[in-house]
Write a protein that holds these residues in place. Structure first.
Motif, PDB file in Angstrom:
ATOM      1  N   HIS A  22      26.936  38.593  41.682  1.00 34.11           N
ATOM      2  CA  HIS A  22      26.518  39.329  40.432  1.00 34.11           C
ATOM      3  C   HIS A  22      26.593  38.402  39.222  1.00 34.11           C
ATOM      4  N   ASN A  23      27.365  37.653  39.029  1.00 31.92           N
ATOM      5  CA  ASN A  23      27.824  36.760  38.026  1.00 31.92           C
ATOM      6  C   ASN A  23      26.956  35.336  38.068  1.00 31.92           C
ATOM      7  N   GLU A  24      26.042  35.313  39.162  1.00 35.43           N
ATOM      8  CA  GLU A  24      25.083  34.400  39.053  1.00 35.43           C
ATOM      9  C   GLU A  24      25.510  32.907  39.776  1.00 35.43           C
ATOM     10  N   PHE A  25      26.391  33.229  40.875  1.00 36.31           N
ATOM     11  CA  PHE A  25      26.901  32.109  41.328  1.00 36.31           C
ATOM     12  C   PHE A  25      26.138  31.959  42.518  1.00 36.31           C
ATOM     13  N   GLY A  26      25.153  32.454  42.902  1.00 35.23           N
ATOM     14  CA  GLY A  26      24.364  32.196  44.203  1.00 35.23           C
ATOM     15  C   GLY A  26      24.288  33.630  44.775  1.00 35.23           C
ATOM     16  N   SER A  27      23.707  33.653  45.851  1.00 32.38           N
ATOM     17  CA  SER A  27      23.479  34.947  46.848  1.00 32.38           C
ATOM     18  C   SER A  27      24.916  34.993  47.635  1.00 32.38           C
ATOM     19  N   ARG A  28      24.817  36.188  48.199  1.00 36.57           N
ATOM     20  CA  ARG A  28      26.309  36.239  48.848  1.00 36.57           C
ATOM     21  C   ARG A  28      26.603  35.042  49.835  1.00 36.57           C
ATOM     22  N   LYS A  29      25.526  34.904  50.658  1.00 33.94           N
ATOM     23  CA  LYS A  29      25.640  33.862  51.610  1.00 33.94           C
ATOM     24  C   LYS A  29      26.110  32.576  51.111  1.00 33.94           C
ATOM     25  N   GLU A  30      25.584  32.143  49.803  1.00 35.10           N
ATOM     26  CA  GLU A  30      26.020  30.794  49.070  1.00 35.10           C
ATOM     27  C   GLU A  30      27.398  31.058  48.491  1.00 35.10           C
ATOM     28  N   LEU A  35      33.678  29.892  48.772  1.00 35.71           N
ATOM     29  CA  LEU A  35      34.853  30.466  49.157  1.00 35.71           C
ATOM     30  C   LEU A  35      35.634  29.604  50.290  1.00 35.71           C
ATOM     31  N   LYS A  36      34.780  29.108  50.977  1.00 34.76           N
ATOM     32  CA  LYS A  36      35.275  28.314  52.064  1.00 34.76           C
ATOM     33  C   LYS A  36      35.719  27.012  51.797  1.00 34.76           C
ATOM     34  N   LYS A  37      35.318  26.396  50.292  1.00 35.80           N
ATOM     35  CA  LYS A  37      35.675  25.207  49.852  1.00 35.80           C
ATOM     36  C   LYS A  37      36.818  25.463  48.941  1.00 35.80           C
ATOM     37  N   ASN A  38      37.269  26.460  48.987  1.00 37.76           N
ATOM     38  CA  ASN A  38      38.536  26.724  48.191  1.00 37.76           C
ATOM     39  C   ASN A  38      38.313  26.514  46.812  1.00 37.76           C
ATOM     40  N   ARG A  39      36.987  27.056  46.273  1.00 36.17           N
ATOM     41  CA  ARG A  39      36.719  26.842  44.735  1.00 36.17           C
ATOM     42  C   ARG A  39      37.137  28.041  44.100  1.00 36.17           C
ATOM     43  N   VAL A  40      37.512  29.305  44.534  1.00 35.55           N
ATOM     44  CA  VAL A  40      37.734  30.508  43.920  1.00 35.55           C
ATOM     45  C   VAL A  40      39.229  30.929  43.931  1.00 35.55           C
ATOM     46  N   LYS A  41      39.822  31.527  42.982  1.00 35.90           N
ATOM     47  CA  LYS A  41      40.971  31.993  42.825  1.00 35.90           C
ATOM     48  C   LYS A  41      41.003  33.423  42.170  1.00 35.90           C
ATOM     49  N   VAL A  42      41.807  34.131  42.920  1.00 39.79           N
ATOM     50  CA  VAL A  42      42.195  35.534  42.187  1.00 39.79           C
ATOM     51  C   VAL A  42      43.577  35.466  41.882  1.00 39.79           C
ATOM     52  N   ILE A  61      39.831  36.375  37.690  1.00 44.51           N
ATOM     53  CA  ILE A  61      39.087  35.576  38.759  1.00 44.51           C
ATOM     54  C   ILE A  61      38.532  34.091  38.111  1.00 44.51           C
ATOM     55  N   TYR A  62      38.920  33.081  38.839  1.00 47.66           N
ATOM     56  CA  TYR A  62      38.479  31.897  38.480  1.00 47.66           C
ATOM     57  C   TYR A  62      37.687  30.971  39.497  1.00 47.66           C
ATOM     58  N   PHE A  63      36.726  30.427  38.970  1.00 45.06           N
ATOM     59  CA  PHE A  63      35.807  29.394  39.739  1.00 45.06           C
ATOM     60  C   PHE A  63      36.137  27.970  39.224  1.00 45.06           C
ATOM     61  N   ASP A  64      36.594  27.116  40.127  1.00 40.37           N
ATOM     62  CA  ASP A  64      37.022  25.749  39.520  1.00 40.37           C
ATOM     63  C   ASP A  64      37.913  25.892  38.411  1.00 40.37           C
ATOM     64  N   THR A  66      38.000  28.004  36.020  1.00 38.61           N
ATOM     65  CA  THR A  66      37.466  28.561  34.692  1.00 38.61           C
ATOM     66  C   THR A  66      37.525  29.889  34.795  1.00 38.61           C
ATOM     67  N   GLU A  67      38.051  30.694  34.118  1.00 43.98           N
ATOM     68  CA  GLU A  67      37.662  32.226  34.211  1.00 43.98           C
ATOM     69  C   GLU A  67      36.669  32.696  34.342  1.00 43.98           C
ATOM     70  N   ILE A  68      36.430  33.736  35.110  1.00 40.59           N
ATOM     71  CA  ILE A  68      35.158  34.348  35.149  1.00 40.59           C
ATOM     72  C   ILE A  68      35.258  36.046  34.689  1.00 40.59           C
ATOM     73  N   LYS A  69      34.420  36.395  33.883  1.00 41.06           N
ATOM     74  CA  LYS A  69      34.344  37.804  33.298  1.00 41.06           C
ATOM     75  C   LYS A  69      33.322  38.327  33.911  1.00 41.06           C
ATOM     76  N   TYR A  70      33.338  39.739  34.175  1.00 38.85           N
ATOM     77  CA  TYR A  70      32.364  40.415  34.734  1.00 38.85           C
ATOM     78  C   TYR A  70      31.295  40.709  33.688  1.00 38.85           C
ATOM     79  N   LYS A  71      30.088  40.403  34.047  1.00 36.75           N
ATOM     80  CA  LYS A  71      29.010  40.604  33.418  1.00 36.75           C
ATOM     81  C   LYS A  71      28.202  41.973  33.703  1.00 36.75           C
ATOM     82  N   LYS A  72      28.262  42.783  32.612  1.00 38.19           N
ATOM     83  CA  LYS A  72      27.610  44.216  32.899  1.00 38.19           C
ATOM     84  C   LYS A  72      26.428  44.191  32.821  1.00 38.19           C
TER      85      LYS A  72
END
Length: 72
Positions: A22-30, A35-42, A61-64, A66-72
């Motif tokens: 939803h926050n434009e990090f790709g499709s669910r498959k991507e 996630l498998k590459k350990n790039r996401v933290k909660v 939620i963090y990606f590399d 950097t904190e990610i906020k939910y986009k409404k």
């Protein structure tokens, strides 16, 4: 693992893969590949499970690192 059906918890819940897609990090498959590459933290914990349930109001939620906020 958290459950979105726990009646004691209040908030907005969403699967981690859906949140990231939803926050434009790709499709669910991507997103699963990220996630498998350990790039996401909660809350400072690496999460590899795409079905992990987030409380989008409380969890951080963090990606590399950097904190990610939910986009409404």
């Amino acid at each position: 693992m958290q459950s979105c059906y726990n009646s004691e918890r209040k908030g907005d819940f969403m699967r981690l893969d859906k949140f990231l897609a939803h926050n434009e990090f790709g499709s669910r498959k991507e997103v699963r590949k990220l996630l498998k590459k350990n790039r996401v933290k909660v809350n400072d914990t690496i999460i590899k499970d795409p079905s992990y349930i987030l409380d989008i109001e409380k969890d951080r939620i963090y990606f590399d690192d950097t904190e990610i906020k939910y986009k409404k």
